[in-house]
Design an enzyme around this catalytic site. Sequence first.
Site, PDB file in Angstrom:
ATOM      1  N   CYS A  91       0.862  -1.181   0.000  1.00  0.00           N
ATOM      2  CA  CYS A  91       0.000   0.000   0.000  1.00  0.00           C
ATOM      3  C   CYS A  91       0.902   1.236   0.000  1.00  0.00           C
ATOM      4  O   CYS A  91       1.673   1.441   0.946  1.00  0.00           O
ATOM      5  CB  CYS A  91      -0.875  -0.019   1.250  1.00  0.00           C
ATOM      6  SG  CYS A  91      -1.887   1.463   1.440  1.00  0.00           S
ATOM      7  N   CYS A 206      -0.829   3.252  -6.543  1.00  0.00           N
ATOM      8  CA  CYS A 206      -1.779   2.703  -5.570  1.00  0.00           C
ATOM      9  C   CYS A 206      -1.983   1.267  -6.022  1.00  0.00           C
ATOM     10  O   CYS A 206      -2.224   1.010  -7.215  1.00  0.00           O
ATOM     11  CB  CYS A 206      -3.089   3.473  -5.607  1.00  0.00           C
ATOM     12  SG  CYS A 206      -4.430   2.651  -4.695  1.00  0.00           S
TER      13      CYS A 206
HETATM   14  N1  DGL Z   1      -3.991   0.362  -1.975  1.00  0.00           N
HETATM   15  C1  DGL Z   1      -3.661   1.594  -1.340  1.00  0.00           C
HETATM   16  C2  DGL Z   1      -2.387   2.193  -1.944  1.00  0.00           C
HETATM   17  O1  DGL Z   1      -1.578   1.510  -2.536  1.00  0.00           O
HETATM   18  C3  DGL Z   1      -4.668   2.690  -1.175  1.00  0.00           C
HETATM   19  C4  DGL Z   1      -6.122   2.521  -1.028  1.00  0.00           C
HETATM   20  C5  DGL Z   1      -6.737   3.429   0.045  1.00  0.00           C
HETATM   21  O2  DGL Z   1      -6.953   4.638  -0.168  1.00  0.00           O
HETATM   22  O3  DGL Z   1      -6.970   2.891   1.119  1.00  0.00           O
HETATM   23  O4  DGL Z   1      -2.143   3.361  -1.811  1.00  0.00           O
END
Ligand code: DGL
Length: 282
Positions: A91, A206
Amino acid sequence: MATSRCSGDHRRESVAQMADGPVLIFDSGVGGLTVLREARVLMPHRRFIYAADDAAFPYGAWEEPELERHILALFSRLLDDYSPVISVIACNTASTLVINSLRERFPGHLFVGTVPAIKPAAERTASGLVSVLATPGTVKRQYTRDLIRQWASKCHVRLVGSDRLAALAETYMRDGYVDESAVHAEIAPCFIEQDGRRTDIVVLACTHYPFLVNRMRKTAPWPVDWIDPAEAIARRALSLLPKPAKAGRDDDDRRDLAVFTSGRLDGSTENLMRGFGLFTYR
Ligand code: DGL
């Protein structure tokens, strides 16, 4: 949260058993599955725990101090409950905020972060126009600005923070439906033309976004390279892993698990996890 199930015994594991511990892949939602699928290819004999902090989704909307406190507290439970050999923070929104604090707070534990792939983008661009598509949280991080200053000072880097794409990816993965005009509207600011040059690289900063990349390609005004760092993250994790004490998995308790901090699991999420080979507890 639904992570307490396995607590207790792991704390008494020996160092050799720890080397056989699972690989923990962590995200706010289903985005980290883009990293899990690459990690599985590279580490077929490893056991995986997929932890989704869905109770706190989306991370992109959180204020920094609260999110940092929240993730540090959550990790102290996850490390206790699952004794992973390594944790992959799949993330960008979390990594760009807490990867250093996680390493400081849990000094004996290996962490791999996921941060915007600005360096490879700067190396690859021909036009010098690069866009970074991320959550609003990742876009405002000092960490992201520092990456640009360090690696892409000769490029024009546009940061595009999307409020909606992570949620669109969540819905798409569960229900199979995505509003293409919404995807188009979210990616449109990535495309710029300047002095006869055009953006030629979009960094998917993301982990949710690679699930929508075909829709992005379809609705983009012109073709670009979409950089998905998932394989590089999985390679980094593999390079840091100690060798397992024994090869293969021995019993049913070593199934790959998905845990959700909300403790709520609907049928479509359960199906999705099953599709990724992840066992869930209700
Ligand atoms: N999957 C997350 C990232 O790589 C973000 C998603 C969220 O906003 O929670 O930033």
